[in-house]
Write an enzyme that holds these catalytic residues in place. Structure first.
Site, PDB file in Angstrom:
ATOM      1  N   LYS A 293       0.867  -1.180   0.000  1.00  0.00           N
ATOM      2  CA  LYS A 293       0.000   0.000   0.000  1.00  0.00           C
ATOM      3  C   LYS A 293       0.900   1.225   0.000  1.00  0.00           C
ATOM      4  O   LYS A 293       1.729   1.404   0.900  1.00  0.00           O
ATOM      5  CB  LYS A 293      -0.913   0.010   1.213  1.00  0.00           C
ATOM      6  CG  LYS A 293      -1.776   1.272   1.282  1.00  0.00           C
ATOM      7  CD  LYS A 293      -2.793   1.224   2.394  1.00  0.00           C
ATOM      8  CE  LYS A 293      -3.615   2.503   2.428  1.00  0.00           C
ATOM      9  NZ  LYS A 293      -4.658   2.472   3.445  1.00  0.00           N
ATOM     10  N   ARG A 303     -10.700  10.110   1.343  1.00  0.00           N
ATOM     11  CA  ARG A 303     -10.575  10.796   2.637  1.00  0.00           C
ATOM     12  C   ARG A 303     -11.654  11.853   2.794  1.00  0.00           C
ATOM     13  O   ARG A 303     -12.099  12.135   3.899  1.00  0.00           O
ATOM     14  CB  ARG A 303      -9.166  11.375   2.780  1.00  0.00           C
ATOM     15  CG  ARG A 303      -8.121  10.261   2.865  1.00  0.00           C
ATOM     16  CD  ARG A 303      -6.714  10.780   3.036  1.00  0.00           C
ATOM     17  NE  ARG A 303      -5.742   9.690   2.913  1.00  0.00           N
ATOM     18  CZ  ARG A 303      -4.433   9.867   2.780  1.00  0.00           C
ATOM     19  NH1 ARG A 303      -3.926  11.097   2.761  1.00  0.00           N
ATOM     20  NH2 ARG A 303      -3.628   8.840   2.672  1.00  0.00           N
ATOM     21  N   GLU A 331       7.637  -6.868   1.880  1.00  0.00           N
ATOM     22  CA  GLU A 331       6.297  -6.950   2.469  1.00  0.00           C
ATOM     23  C   GLU A 331       5.621  -8.268   2.103  1.00  0.00           C
ATOM     24  O   GLU A 331       4.922  -8.882   2.921  1.00  0.00           O
ATOM     25  CB  GLU A 331       5.436  -5.768   2.008  1.00  0.00           C
ATOM     26  CG  GLU A 331       5.923  -4.393   2.469  1.00  0.00           C
ATOM     27  CD  GLU A 331       5.639  -4.136   3.955  1.00  0.00           C
ATOM     28  OE1 GLU A 331       4.985  -4.978   4.600  1.00  0.00           O
ATOM     29  OE2 GLU A 331       6.086  -3.086   4.464  1.00  0.00           O
ATOM     30  N   LYS A 346      -2.184  -1.556  -3.839  1.00  0.00           N
ATOM     31  CA  LYS A 346      -3.019  -0.351  -3.830  1.00  0.00           C
ATOM     32  C   LYS A 346      -2.136   0.884  -3.962  1.00  0.00           C
ATOM     33  O   LYS A 346      -1.134   0.969  -3.249  1.00  0.00           O
ATOM     34  CB  LYS A 346      -3.786  -0.319  -2.514  1.00  0.00           C
ATOM     35  CG  LYS A 346      -4.637   0.881  -2.265  1.00  0.00           C
ATOM     36  CD  LYS A 346      -5.232   0.786  -0.882  1.00  0.00           C
ATOM     37  CE  LYS A 346      -6.065   2.005  -0.602  1.00  0.00           C
ATOM     38  NZ  LYS A 346      -6.665   1.950   0.716  1.00  0.00           N
ATOM     39  N   SER A 372     -10.130   5.497  -5.009  1.00  0.00           N
ATOM     40  CA  SER A 372     -11.056   6.597  -5.258  1.00  0.00           C
ATOM     41  C   SER A 372     -10.565   7.558  -6.336  1.00  0.00           C
ATOM     42  O   SER A 372     -11.345   7.966  -7.200  1.00  0.00           O
ATOM     43  CB  SER A 372     -11.309   7.343  -3.954  1.00  0.00           C
ATOM     44  OG  SER A 372     -10.089   7.766  -3.367  1.00  0.00           O
TER      45      SER A 372
HETATM   46  C1  PBG Z   1      -7.324   3.757   5.267  1.00  0.00           C
HETATM   47  C2  PBG Z   1      -7.756   3.501   3.887  1.00  0.00           C
HETATM   48  C3  PBG Z   1      -7.607   4.397   2.822  1.00  0.00           C
HETATM   49  C4  PBG Z   1      -8.175   3.807   1.698  1.00  0.00           C
HETATM   50  C5  PBG Z   1      -8.661   2.563   2.095  1.00  0.00           C
HETATM   51  N1  PBG Z   1      -8.390   2.383   3.451  1.00  0.00           N
HETATM   52  C6  PBG Z   1      -7.044   5.757   2.799  1.00  0.00           C
HETATM   53  C7  PBG Z   1      -5.722   6.007   3.353  1.00  0.00           C
HETATM   54  O1  PBG Z   1      -4.893   5.116   3.510  1.00  0.00           O
HETATM   55  O2  PBG Z   1      -5.477   7.176   3.639  1.00  0.00           O
HETATM   56  C8  PBG Z   1      -8.236   4.444   0.347  1.00  0.00           C
HETATM   57  C9  PBG Z   1      -9.216   3.889  -0.612  1.00  0.00           C
HETATM   58  C10 PBG Z   1      -9.493   4.763  -1.769  1.00  0.00           C
HETATM   59  O3  PBG Z   1      -8.857   5.817  -1.994  1.00  0.00           O
HETATM   60  O4  PBG Z   1     -10.392   4.397  -2.540  1.00  0.00           O
HETATM   61  N2  PBG Z   1      -6.935   2.733   6.064  1.00  0.00           N
END
Ligand code: PBG
Length: 426
Positions: A293, A303, A331, A346, A372
């Site tokens: 991630k 967010r 990882e 991700k 997103s």
């Molecule tokens: C937080 C989390 C995030 C997303 C999924 N879980 C945001 C972050 O890490 O700040 C992002 C998902 C998206 O942008 O669609 N644990």
């Protein structure tokens, strides 16, 4: 280059003369080599896929029934006269390139293209992320057109119902938590009667066969907007956070979660979660680890959806540097050794190389999260008429599959599944 070469009787003759096979010139029907008519009829089909579907008449203009009757009576069609489809005025008359390999041969008809397609995609590959809140109404999310914070009692159930209708049976829940319930240690995360456990119980009651993934991280519950506990000097405390995450995952499992998905990027959390789940008898609850991630700007709209922006700083001491590739292997090794069941990458599309890296270095299922920002970019460009939203959506999902993703977390899950079910837009 090859695509600009079109045949005319003149350049076919040149080919014959040069190759020296001694065939008569293509101009005469009786001496047409077999390849001639085949090429020609293929050229007709290739010109339009709709034309191919509508071709109920033989090239002679007779119906299929008439052709069959003739064949039964012993009258077989003569090879069709060689008429090369005309090239536009001004097309250069050239010698065909001398190539043994012409990859376009394997793309020349819909049937061949379908036969040789290497990657497939189905609604079973999708996981639909859902935003939930305590309210009764669904609240639109400005930065994610078409997405809502769903009321957990009504809108959510309707959304799940519609998704199942097009073959999407997997969901991941993200809660919008009221500020009053947030704290520095995020303790609301393991409240057995909190929004997420309550929602899981409701969904499992109504739709017992769906797969529920949960997010394991403190950010929706943290008054600092971080995935872990923040020390006064700004350091995100690793082991103390993992302790909280274990309580969170066990609470989700108790409510009926099928797959808990730690997205926090703390070290050692997979092993700790596995032990905590097993100690409570949840041996069958799977762990989907957010293995790679990245500290990405593509999470911006998410967010906003959860109002979970970090109150200060960024997430770079726990999420990975977007410049790094090899580090994903570190990882991967840790998550595999600690007992992860699924490895997630991700964001998705900008990180196809990482998806492929994990695919080639692990036998575990790989998940990709089309986040997103990726969703909103496609929506925005589609709304402005700059791209065809539906086609770009389907292509981006296929590309994630081609890179090696088994499942894809995508806000497009319902729309894409509807397209795959032949139900067109939405
Ligand atoms: C937080 C989390 C995030 C997303 C999924 N879980 C945001 C972050 O890490 O700040 C992002 C998902 C998206 O942008 O669609 N644990």
């Amino acid at each position: 280059m090859a695509s600009t070469v079109s045949f005319s009787p003149a350049n076919v003759q040149m080919l014959q003369a040069r190759s020296g096979h001694g065939h008569a010139a293509f101009g005469s029907c009786s001496a047409v080599p077999r390849a001639g008519p085949r090429l020609r009829s293929t050229a007709i089909r290739v010109s339009s896929e709709q034309e191919a579907a509508a071709a109920v008449r033989a090239p002679s203009g007779r119906t299929i029934e008439e052709c069959e009757a003739d064949a039964v009576a012993g009258k077989f069609p003569a090879p069709p006269p060689l008429v090369r489809p005309k090239a536009p005025e001004g097309t250069p008359e050239i010698r065909p390139l001398d190539m043994a390999k012409r990859p376009r041969r394997n793309r020349k008809s819909p049937a061949l293209r379908a036969a040789f397609q290497e990657t497939s995609i189905s609604p079973a590959n999708f996981v639909l992320p859902l935003f939930i809140h305590e309210g009764e109404e669904d609240a639109p999310i400005g930065a994610m057109p078409g997405c809502y914070r769903l009321g957990w009692r009504h809108g959510l159930l309707e959304e799940v119902y519609k998704a199942r209708d097009v073959g999407v049976n997997s969901f991941v829940l993200f809660p919008k938590v009221p500020d009053a319930l947030k704290s520095p240690t995020g303790d609301e995360a393991y409240n057995d009667n909190g929004l997420v456990p309550r929602t899981i119980r409701l969904l499992k009651d109504k739709f017992p066969d769906i797969v529920i993934y949960t997010d394991v991280a403190l950010d929706p519950y943290s008054s600092d907007g971080h995935d872990g506990i923040v020390r006064e000097d700004g350091v995100i405390m690793n082991d103390e956070t993992v302790y909280q995450l274990c309580k969170q995952a066990v609470s989700q499992a108790r409510a009926g979660a099928d797959v808990v998905s730690p997205s926090d990027m703390m070290d050692g959390r997979i092993g700790a979660l596995r032990s905590a789940l097993d100690a409570e008898g949840f041996h069958d609850v799977s762990i989907m680890s957010y293995t790679a991630k990245y500290a990405s700007s593509f999470y911006g709209p998410f967010r906003e959806a959860l109002d979970s922006n970090p109150r200060f700083g960024d997430k770079k001491t726990y999420q990975m540097n977007p410049a790094n590739y090899r580090e994903a292997l570190i990882e991967t090794a840790a998550d595999e050794a600690e007992g992860a069941d699924i490895l997630l990458v991700k964001p998705g599309l900008p990180y196809l190389d990482i998806i492929r890296l994990l695919r080639d270095n692990s036998a575990l299922p790989i998940a990709a999260y089309q986040v997103s920002g990726e969703y909103s970019m496609i929506k925005a460009a589609g709304a402005l008429g700059m791209v065809d939203e539906q086609k770009v959506m389907m292509e981006s999902l296929m590309c994630l599959r081609r890179a090696g993703a088994d499942v894809i977390l995508t806000y497009f899950a319902r729309h894409a599944a509807a397209v795959l079910c032949g139900m067109g837009p939405k």
